[in-house]
Design a protein around this motif. Sequence first.
Motif, PDB file in Angstrom:
ATOM      1  N   MET A  66       0.836  -1.211   0.187  1.00 13.88           N
ATOM      2  CA  MET A  66      -0.076   0.069   0.074  1.00 13.88           C
ATOM      3  C   MET A  66       0.903   1.344   0.015  1.00 13.88           C
ATOM      4  SD  MET A  66       0.329   1.033   3.165  1.00 13.88           S
ATOM      5  CE  MET A  66       0.373   2.469   2.076  1.00 13.88           C
ATOM      6  N   GLY A  67       0.315   2.402   0.312  1.00  9.23           N
ATOM      7  CA  GLY A  67       0.917   3.916  -0.006  1.00  9.23           C
ATOM      8  C   GLY A  67       1.130   3.901  -1.433  1.00  9.23           C
ATOM      9  N   GLN A  68       2.484   3.644  -2.026  1.00 10.15           N
ATOM     10  CA  GLN A  68       2.846   3.814  -3.467  1.00 10.15           C
ATOM     11  C   GLN A  68       2.801   2.332  -3.925  1.00 10.15           C
ATOM     12  OE1 GLN A  68       2.655   6.781  -4.541  1.00 10.15           O
ATOM     13  NE2 GLN A  68       2.279   7.305  -2.502  1.00 10.15           N
ATOM     14  N   LYS A  69       2.289   1.244  -3.418  1.00  9.44           N
ATOM     15  CA  LYS A  69       2.349  -0.182  -4.048  1.00  9.44           C
ATOM     16  C   LYS A  69       0.904  -0.565  -3.741  1.00  9.44           C
ATOM     17  CE  LYS A  69       3.880  -3.610  -1.960  1.00  9.44           C
ATOM     18  NZ  LYS A  69       4.963  -4.689  -1.512  1.00  9.44           N
ATOM     19  N   VAL A  70       0.306  -0.982  -4.953  1.00 12.61           N
ATOM     20  CA  VAL A  70      -1.209  -1.646  -4.916  1.00 12.61           C
ATOM     21  C   VAL A  70      -1.087  -2.949  -3.887  1.00 12.61           C
ATOM     22  CG1 VAL A  70      -2.952  -2.800  -6.277  1.00 12.61           C
ATOM     23  CG2 VAL A  70      -1.613  -0.945  -7.080  1.00 12.61           C
ATOM     24  N   SER A  71      -2.195  -2.988  -3.060  1.00 11.60           N
ATOM     25  CA  SER A  71      -2.248  -3.826  -2.219  1.00 11.60           C
ATOM     26  C   SER A  71      -3.323  -5.037  -3.043  1.00 11.60           C
ATOM     27  CB  SER A  71      -3.064  -3.493  -0.781  1.00 11.60           C
ATOM     28  OG  SER A  71      -2.108  -2.697  -0.288  1.00 11.60           O
ATOM     29  N   VAL A  72      -2.860  -6.319  -2.489  1.00 13.21           N
ATOM     30  CA  VAL A  72      -3.434  -7.413  -3.121  1.00 13.21           C
ATOM     31  C   VAL A  72      -4.594  -8.107  -2.286  1.00 13.21           C
ATOM     32  CG1 VAL A  72      -3.346  -9.701  -4.043  1.00 13.21           C
ATOM     33  CG2 VAL A  72      -1.614  -7.793  -4.589  1.00 13.21           C
ATOM     34  N   PRO A  73      -6.071  -8.014  -2.604  1.00 13.00           N
ATOM     35  CA  PRO A  73      -6.820  -8.629  -1.623  1.00 13.00           C
ATOM     36  C   PRO A  73      -6.585 -10.125  -1.008  1.00 13.00           C
ATOM     37  CG  PRO A  73      -7.875  -8.772  -3.781  1.00 13.00           C
ATOM     38  CD  PRO A  73      -6.448  -7.922  -3.799  1.00 13.00           C
ATOM     39  N   LYS A  74      -7.125 -10.294   0.229  1.00 12.49           N
ATOM     40  CA  LYS A  74      -6.653 -11.808   0.919  1.00 12.49           C
ATOM     41  C   LYS A  74      -8.191 -12.161   1.086  1.00 12.49           C
ATOM     42  CE  LYS A  74      -4.826 -13.255   5.163  1.00 12.49           C
ATOM     43  NZ  LYS A  74      -4.120 -12.922   6.345  1.00 12.49           N
ATOM     44  N   ALA A  75      -8.230 -13.702   0.643  1.00 12.52           N
ATOM     45  CA  ALA A  75      -9.275 -14.116   0.717  1.00 12.52           C
ATOM     46  C   ALA A  75      -9.658 -14.332   1.957  1.00 12.52           C
ATOM     47  CB  ALA A  75      -9.326 -15.835   0.140  1.00 12.52           C
ATOM     48  N   GLY A  76     -11.183 -14.103   2.268  1.00 14.38           N
ATOM     49  CA  GLY A  76     -11.702 -13.920   3.746  1.00 14.38           C
ATOM     50  C   GLY A  76     -11.561 -12.696   4.557  1.00 14.38           C
ATOM     51  N   ALA A  77     -10.900 -11.942   3.954  1.00 13.50           N
ATOM     52  CA  ALA A  77     -10.390 -10.634   4.818  1.00 13.50           C
ATOM     53  C   ALA A  77     -11.826  -9.737   4.771  1.00 13.50           C
ATOM     54  CB  ALA A  77      -9.389  -9.974   4.521  1.00 13.50           C
ATOM     55  N   GLU A  78     -12.033  -9.017   5.858  1.00 16.09           N
ATOM     56  CA  GLU A  78     -13.500  -8.486   5.892  1.00 16.09           C
ATOM     57  C   GLU A  78     -12.934  -6.751   6.466  1.00 16.09           C
ATOM     58  OE1 GLU A  78     -16.565 -10.164   7.931  1.00 16.09           O
ATOM     59  OE2 GLU A  78     -16.813 -11.908   6.638  1.00 16.09           O
ATOM     60  N   ILE A  79     -13.677  -5.768   5.930  1.00  7.56           N
ATOM     61  CA  ILE A  79     -13.426  -4.603   6.340  1.00  7.56           C
ATOM     62  C   ILE A  79     -13.679  -4.307   7.873  1.00  7.56           C
ATOM     63  CG2 ILE A  79     -14.087  -2.162   6.466  1.00  7.56           C
ATOM     64  CD1 ILE A  79     -12.365  -2.904   3.981  1.00  7.56           C
ATOM     65  N   GLN A  80     -12.644  -4.072   8.810  1.00  6.75           N
ATOM     66  CA  GLN A  80     -12.833  -3.883  10.098  1.00  6.75           C
ATOM     67  C   GLN A  80     -12.496  -2.313  10.476  1.00  6.75           C
ATOM     68  OE1 GLN A  80      -9.998  -6.560  12.710  1.00  6.75           O
ATOM     69  NE2 GLN A  80      -9.737  -7.621  10.667  1.00  6.75           N
ATOM     70  N   VAL A  81     -11.869  -1.470   9.600  1.00  6.17           N
ATOM     71  CA  VAL A  81     -11.687  -0.067   9.868  1.00  6.17           C
ATOM     72  C   VAL A  81     -11.841   0.490   8.764  1.00  6.17           C
ATOM     73  CG1 VAL A  81      -9.943   1.474  10.388  1.00  6.17           C
ATOM     74  CG2 VAL A  81      -9.905  -0.685  11.719  1.00  6.17           C
ATOM     75  N   ILE A  82     -12.804   1.739   8.808  1.00 10.12           N
ATOM     76  CA  ILE A  82     -13.193   2.559   7.817  1.00 10.12           C
ATOM     77  C   ILE A  82     -12.369   4.015   8.079  1.00 10.12           C
ATOM     78  CG2 ILE A  82     -14.752   4.088   6.795  1.00 10.12           C
ATOM     79  CD1 ILE A  82     -16.740   1.586   7.588  1.00 10.12           C
ATOM     80  N   GLY A  83     -11.479   4.173   7.168  1.00 10.24           N
ATOM     81  CA  GLY A  83     -10.685   5.302   7.204  1.00 10.24           C
ATOM     82  C   GLY A  83     -11.366   6.594   6.838  1.00 10.24           C
ATOM     83  N   ALA A  84     -11.784   7.420   7.640  1.00 13.87           N
ATOM     84  CA  ALA A  84     -12.604   8.574   7.460  1.00 13.87           C
ATOM     85  C   ALA A  84     -11.870   9.920   7.171  1.00 13.87           C
ATOM     86  CB  ALA A  84     -13.749   8.977   8.204  1.00 13.87           C
ATOM     87  N   GLY A  85     -10.423   9.827   7.108  1.00 11.89           N
ATOM     88  CA  GLY A  85      -9.772  10.879   7.112  1.00 11.89           C
ATOM     89  C   GLY A  85      -9.409  11.540   5.665  1.00 11.89           C
ATOM     90  N   LEU A  86      -9.300  12.736   5.512  1.00 12.12           N
ATOM     91  CA  LEU A  86      -9.018  13.386   3.925  1.00 12.12           C
ATOM     92  C   LEU A  86      -7.778  13.025   3.480  1.00 12.12           C
ATOM     93  CD1 LEU A  86     -10.731  17.034   4.673  1.00 12.12           C
ATOM     94  CD2 LEU A  86     -11.637  14.900   3.137  1.00 12.12           C
ATOM     95  N   PRO A  87      -7.590  13.157   2.436  1.00 20.16           N
ATOM     96  CA  PRO A  87      -6.041  12.832   1.812  1.00 20.16           C
ATOM     97  C   PRO A  87      -5.269  13.924   2.464  1.00 20.16           C
ATOM     98  CG  PRO A  87      -7.779  12.771  -0.037  1.00 20.16           C
ATOM     99  CD  PRO A  87      -8.610  13.126   1.155  1.00 20.16           C
ATOM    100  N   ARG A  88      -3.892  13.491   2.304  1.00 19.91           N
ATOM    101  CA  ARG A  88      -2.971  14.449   2.920  1.00 19.91           C
ATOM    102  C   ARG A  88      -3.137  14.409   4.584  1.00 19.91           C
ATOM    103  NH1 ARG A  88       0.587  13.462   1.355  1.00 19.91           N
ATOM    104  NH2 ARG A  88       1.811  15.178   1.721  1.00 19.91           N
ATOM    105  N   THR A  89      -3.722  13.555   5.128  1.00 22.68           N
ATOM    106  CA  THR A  89      -3.738  13.648   6.482  1.00 22.68           C
ATOM    107  C   THR A  89      -2.841  12.221   7.120  1.00 22.68           C
ATOM    108  OG1 THR A  89      -5.955  12.491   6.724  1.00 22.68           O
ATOM    109  CG2 THR A  89      -5.693  14.861   6.751  1.00 22.68           C
ATOM    110  N   GLY A  90      -2.114  11.728   6.429  1.00 18.18           N
ATOM    111  CA  GLY A  90      -1.399  10.594   6.831  1.00 18.18           C
ATOM    112  C   GLY A  90      -1.984   9.378   6.498  1.00 18.18           C
ATOM    113  N   THR A  91      -2.845   9.227   5.439  1.00 21.55           N
ATOM    114  CA  THR A  91      -3.604   8.185   5.089  1.00 21.55           C
ATOM    115  C   THR A  91      -2.591   7.145   4.823  1.00 21.55           C
ATOM    116  OG1 THR A  91      -3.972   9.097   2.894  1.00 21.55           O
ATOM    117  CG2 THR A  91      -5.633   9.551   4.771  1.00 21.55           C
TER     118      THR A  91
END
Length: 236
Positions: free
Chosen positions: A1-26
């Motif tokens: 992630m960051g500057q590299k595309v993340s690959v999905p993982k079978a069975g993983a589910e969303i646990q955290v929703i990041g609500a911060g705007l871009p340029r806030t250390g996302t």
Amino acid sequence: MGQKVSVPKAGAEIQVIGAGLPRTGTASFSAALEILLDGPTYHGGTQISRGAPIKVKSWIKALQYWVKGDASSRIEMQKIVRQRLDGYTAVTDAPCSEFVPELLEIYPDAKIICTTRDPIAWENSMVQMQKHSNGLWKRLYGVEAGSHGRDTYARHIAWLKETVPEDRLVFFDVKDGWEPLCKALGKKVPEGIPFPRINGSEEINRTAQYHIQQGLMRCGTILAAVSLAVGVYMTI
């Protein structure tokens, strides 16, 4: 992630929703979540700009449904979002940081964490990228590209406080490191692993150049066209 595309993982589910705007250390936040949640994070800016073209097209389609605003369109929009986020443990950055109400419906058990930053520093940083998010933010905040300053930042924070139940919303500054984030997620501080620090101004400039070379700047133009004719989505 960051500057590299993340690959999905079978069975993983969303646990955290990041609500911060871009340029806030996302990007740093995303890397930290991958460590704590032991799974991939969907960092919007990276996945859309560096991922397969289908990802750009699908988000544009989701935005088209979102603009319509009726119940059936909302359902279709959420189907696309669910498909795009399948196999990830968290989502951060735009456009999902502006889709918090929809994400809350899809992932009712997820924690909402908003990354924060000094509003003046954020305003200065946004000069580098805000022209690419005009369409989406014009609808949410009622301002054109070039006008997304500290007032937009304040509106976003106020909107989250109105939208998200108080016991579900956490504000987090990446400068504070592991402790507050681990406390919010009920995780132990990783031993011997420094908190990730990603995406300085030089990195943003290099990424922008990459986007230009790949022709992905068209995404911002398309999004602007999608929402040009609609009114302001929210007034705070």
